[in-house]
Scaffold this motif. Structure first.
Motif, PDB file in Angstrom:
ATOM      1  N   ASN A   1       3.871  30.015 -21.331  1.00 55.53           N
ATOM      2  CA  ASN A   1       5.169  29.547 -20.838  1.00 55.53           C
ATOM      3  C   ASN A   1       5.992  30.662 -20.179  1.00 55.53           C
ATOM      4  OD1 ASN A   1       7.033  27.392 -20.455  1.00 55.53           O
ATOM      5  ND2 ASN A   1       8.282  28.233 -22.101  1.00 55.53           N
ATOM      6  N   LEU A   2       5.335  31.690 -19.680  1.00 54.28           N
ATOM      7  CA  LEU A   2       6.047  32.782 -19.021  1.00 54.28           C
ATOM      8  C   LEU A   2       6.318  32.403 -17.568  1.00 54.28           C
ATOM      9  CD1 LEU A   2       4.142  35.875 -20.429  1.00 54.28           C
ATOM     10  CD2 LEU A   2       6.359  34.977 -21.142  1.00 54.28           C
ATOM     11  N   GLY A   3       7.544  32.590 -17.148  1.00 55.16           N
ATOM     12  CA  GLY A   3       7.905  32.322 -15.768  1.00 55.16           C
ATOM     13  C   GLY A   3       7.508  33.480 -14.870  1.00 55.16           C
ATOM     14  N   VAL A   4       6.980  33.143 -13.719  1.00 53.24           N
ATOM     15  CA  VAL A   4       6.623  34.150 -12.725  1.00 53.24           C
ATOM     16  C   VAL A   4       7.542  33.937 -11.525  1.00 53.24           C
ATOM     17  CG1 VAL A   4       4.814  35.001 -11.193  1.00 53.24           C
ATOM     18  CG2 VAL A   4       4.246  34.293 -13.522  1.00 53.24           C
ATOM     19  N   TYR A   5       8.272  34.982 -11.180  1.00 57.86           N
ATOM     20  CA  TYR A   5       9.240  34.909 -10.091  1.00 57.86           C
ATOM     21  C   TYR A   5       8.667  35.591  -8.860  1.00 57.86           C
ATOM     22  CZ  TYR A   5      12.581  33.387 -13.580  1.00 57.86           C
ATOM     23  OH  TYR A   5      13.231  32.675 -14.555  1.00 57.86           O
ATOM     24  N   GLU A   6       8.722  34.895  -7.747  1.00 57.28           N
ATOM     25  CA  GLU A   6       8.321  35.479  -6.467  1.00 57.28           C
ATOM     26  C   GLU A   6       9.618  35.930  -5.789  1.00 57.28           C
ATOM     27  OE1 GLU A   6       6.203  34.194  -2.297  1.00 57.28           O
ATOM     28  OE2 GLU A   6       6.160  32.809  -3.978  1.00 57.28           O
ATOM     29  N   TYR A   7       9.757  37.239  -5.651  1.00 59.08           N
ATOM     30  CA  TYR A   7      11.030  37.795  -5.206  1.00 59.08           C
ATOM     31  C   TYR A   7      11.165  37.800  -3.693  1.00 59.08           C
ATOM     32  CZ  TYR A   7      11.347  39.327 -10.018  1.00 59.08           C
ATOM     33  OH  TYR A   7      11.394  39.347 -11.382  1.00 59.08           O
ATOM     34  N   GLY A   8      12.402  37.557  -3.261  1.00 49.56           N
ATOM     35  CA  GLY A   8      12.740  37.649  -1.850  1.00 49.56           C
ATOM     36  C   GLY A   8      13.297  39.025  -1.531  1.00 49.56           C
ATOM     37  N   PHE A   9      13.674  39.219  -0.277  1.00 52.08           N
ATOM     38  CA  PHE A   9      14.121  40.544   0.178  1.00 52.08           C
ATOM     39  C   PHE A   9      15.374  41.022  -0.538  1.00 52.08           C
ATOM     40  CE2 PHE A   9      16.978  38.011   2.716  1.00 52.08           C
ATOM     41  CZ  PHE A   9      18.082  38.818   2.910  1.00 52.08           C
ATOM     42  N   TRP A  10      16.287  40.098  -0.902  1.00 51.89           N
ATOM     43  CA  TRP A  10      17.544  40.529  -1.514  1.00 51.89           C
ATOM     44  C   TRP A  10      17.312  41.149  -2.885  1.00 51.89           C
ATOM     45  CZ3 TRP A  10      22.025  41.241   0.803  1.00 51.89           C
ATOM     46  CH2 TRP A  10      23.098  41.623   0.009  1.00 51.89           C
ATOM     47  N   PHE A  11      16.292  40.694  -3.622  1.00 54.36           N
ATOM     48  CA  PHE A  11      15.984  41.276  -4.919  1.00 54.36           C
ATOM     49  C   PHE A  11      15.717  42.769  -4.778  1.00 54.36           C
ATOM     50  CE2 PHE A  11      12.857  42.827  -7.941  1.00 54.36           C
ATOM     51  CZ  PHE A  11      13.462  42.516  -9.145  1.00 54.36           C
ATOM     52  N   TRP A  12      14.959  43.143  -3.760  1.00 49.38           N
ATOM     53  CA  TRP A  12      14.594  44.556  -3.576  1.00 49.38           C
ATOM     54  C   TRP A  12      15.804  45.371  -3.129  1.00 49.38           C
ATOM     55  CZ3 TRP A  12      10.645  45.150  -6.308  1.00 49.38           C
ATOM     56  CH2 TRP A  12       9.705  44.135  -6.418  1.00 49.38           C
ATOM     57  N   LEU A  13      16.685  44.775  -2.341  1.00 50.19           N
ATOM     58  CA  LEU A  13      17.916  45.464  -1.956  1.00 50.19           C
ATOM     59  C   LEU A  13      18.791  45.690  -3.182  1.00 50.19           C
ATOM     60  CD1 LEU A  13      19.591  45.959   0.973  1.00 50.19           C
ATOM     61  CD2 LEU A  13      21.020  44.310  -0.222  1.00 50.19           C
ATOM     62  N   PHE A  14      18.942  44.654  -3.993  1.00 49.79           N
ATOM     63  CA  PHE A  14      19.730  44.778  -5.220  1.00 49.79           C
ATOM     64  C   PHE A  14      19.133  45.820  -6.169  1.00 49.79           C
ATOM     65  CE2 PHE A  14      19.982  43.502  -9.706  1.00 49.79           C
ATOM     66  CZ  PHE A  14      21.297  43.839  -9.937  1.00 49.79           C
ATOM     67  N   THR A  15      17.830  45.799  -6.320  1.00 51.34           N
ATOM     68  CA  THR A  15      17.161  46.755  -7.211  1.00 51.34           C
ATOM     69  C   THR A  15      17.374  48.178  -6.743  1.00 51.34           C
ATOM     70  OG1 THR A  15      15.502  45.086  -7.795  1.00 51.34           O
ATOM     71  CG2 THR A  15      14.919  47.395  -8.200  1.00 51.34           C
ATOM     72  N   ALA A  16      17.262  48.412  -5.445  1.00 49.15           N
ATOM     73  CA  ALA A  16      17.500  49.754  -4.900  1.00 49.15           C
ATOM     74  C   ALA A  16      18.937  50.192  -5.173  1.00 49.15           C
ATOM     75  CB  ALA A  16      17.205  49.779  -3.408  1.00 49.15           C
ATOM     76  N   HIS A  17      19.899  49.280  -4.982  1.00 45.77           N
ATOM     77  CA  HIS A  17      21.304  49.587  -5.239  1.00 45.77           C
ATOM     78  C   HIS A  17      21.528  49.924  -6.719  1.00 45.77           C
ATOM     79  CE1 HIS A  17      25.555  48.538  -6.094  1.00 45.77           C
ATOM     80  NE2 HIS A  17      25.773  49.115  -4.936  1.00 45.77           N
ATOM     81  N   ALA A  18      20.935  49.144  -7.609  1.00 44.84           N
ATOM     82  CA  ALA A  18      21.092  49.400  -9.038  1.00 44.84           C
ATOM     83  C   ALA A  18      20.523  50.752  -9.435  1.00 44.84           C
ATOM     84  CB  ALA A  18      20.430  48.271  -9.847  1.00 44.84           C
ATOM     85  N   TYR A  19      19.359  51.085  -8.902  1.00 45.09           N
ATOM     86  CA  TYR A  19      18.771  52.397  -9.213  1.00 45.09           C
ATOM     87  C   TYR A  19      19.600  53.518  -8.611  1.00 45.09           C
ATOM     88  CZ  TYR A  19      14.580  50.868 -11.592  1.00 45.09           C
ATOM     89  OH  TYR A  19      13.718  50.347 -12.517  1.00 45.09           O
ATOM     90  N   LEU A  20      20.171  53.309  -7.448  1.00 46.39           N
ATOM     91  CA  LEU A  20      21.033  54.313  -6.836  1.00 46.39           C
ATOM     92  C   LEU A  20      22.248  54.589  -7.711  1.00 46.39           C
ATOM     93  CD1 LEU A  20      21.533  56.093  -4.330  1.00 46.39           C
ATOM     94  CD2 LEU A  20      22.794  54.165  -3.363  1.00 46.39           C
ATOM     95  N   LEU A  21      22.826  53.521  -8.263  1.00 44.81           N
ATOM     96  CA  LEU A  21      23.974  53.721  -9.168  1.00 44.81           C
ATOM     97  C   LEU A  21      23.547  54.516 -10.385  1.00 44.81           C
ATOM     98  CD1 LEU A  21      25.793  50.275  -9.054  1.00 44.81           C
ATOM     99  CD2 LEU A  21      26.476  52.407  -7.961  1.00 44.81           C
TER     100      LEU A  21
END
Length: 153
Positions: free
Chosen positions: A133-153
């Motif tokens: 019952n594990l959900g698998v998410y297929e990420y769009g471009f905004w996920f990677w932008l958000f992730t980069a921003h979070a790591y930058l912070l």
């Protein structure tokens, strides 16, 4: 496995609340408040993970993830504010810096709540193995932008 993960996430959420309560005793220090908020955001994230594991449909998992993003998008900015407070760089923070810290998380929350219409954050959610019952998410471009921003912070 699902029960074990659920217990781990619930324990993490409970531990986060306990740690935040301890930190809030140090309210006189702004870094303590920001750190407590960081820990509460992470705890909310973990609590929602526990609920997401119990959802049996992809749409249910998406809905819980949309709520969960309240914790996801605030954790890194809260941590950034805690770090700047500890470094004594917080006083008189210029408006452009606040916009730079919070704009991407705010837009990410909007993207999460509207993702089913555009797929910027999640292009799809599936449950490939009903046994886990594990959900698998297929990420769009905004996920990677958000992730980069979070790591930058």
């Amino acid at each position: 496995m699902r029960l074990t993960l659920t217990i781990v996430y619930l324990a993490a959420a409970a531990t986060s609340v306990a740690a935040a309560l301890v930190l809030l005793r140090r309210r006189q220090m702004s870094a303590g408040v920001w750190l407590a908020l960081t820990i509460l955001a992470a705890g909310f994230w973990a609590l929602c993970d526990a609920f997401e594991l119990q959802a049996v449909t992809a749409s249910g998992k998406r809905l819980i993830s949309q709520v969960q993003y309240l914790g996801v998008v605030t954790a890194a900015p809260f941590y950034f504010h805690a770090a700047t407070a500890l470094a004594r760089l917080e006083a008189g923070a210029p408006r452009p810096r606040l916009v730079a810290v919070w704009l991407v998380p705010a837009l990410t929350l909007v993207a999460a709540w509207t993702s089913q219409w555009h797929g910027w954050l999640w292009r799809g959610v599936s449950i490939p193995d009903p046994a886990t019952n594990l959900g698998v998410y297929e990420y769009g471009f905004w996920f990677w932008l958000f992730t980069a921003h979070a790591y930058l912070l």
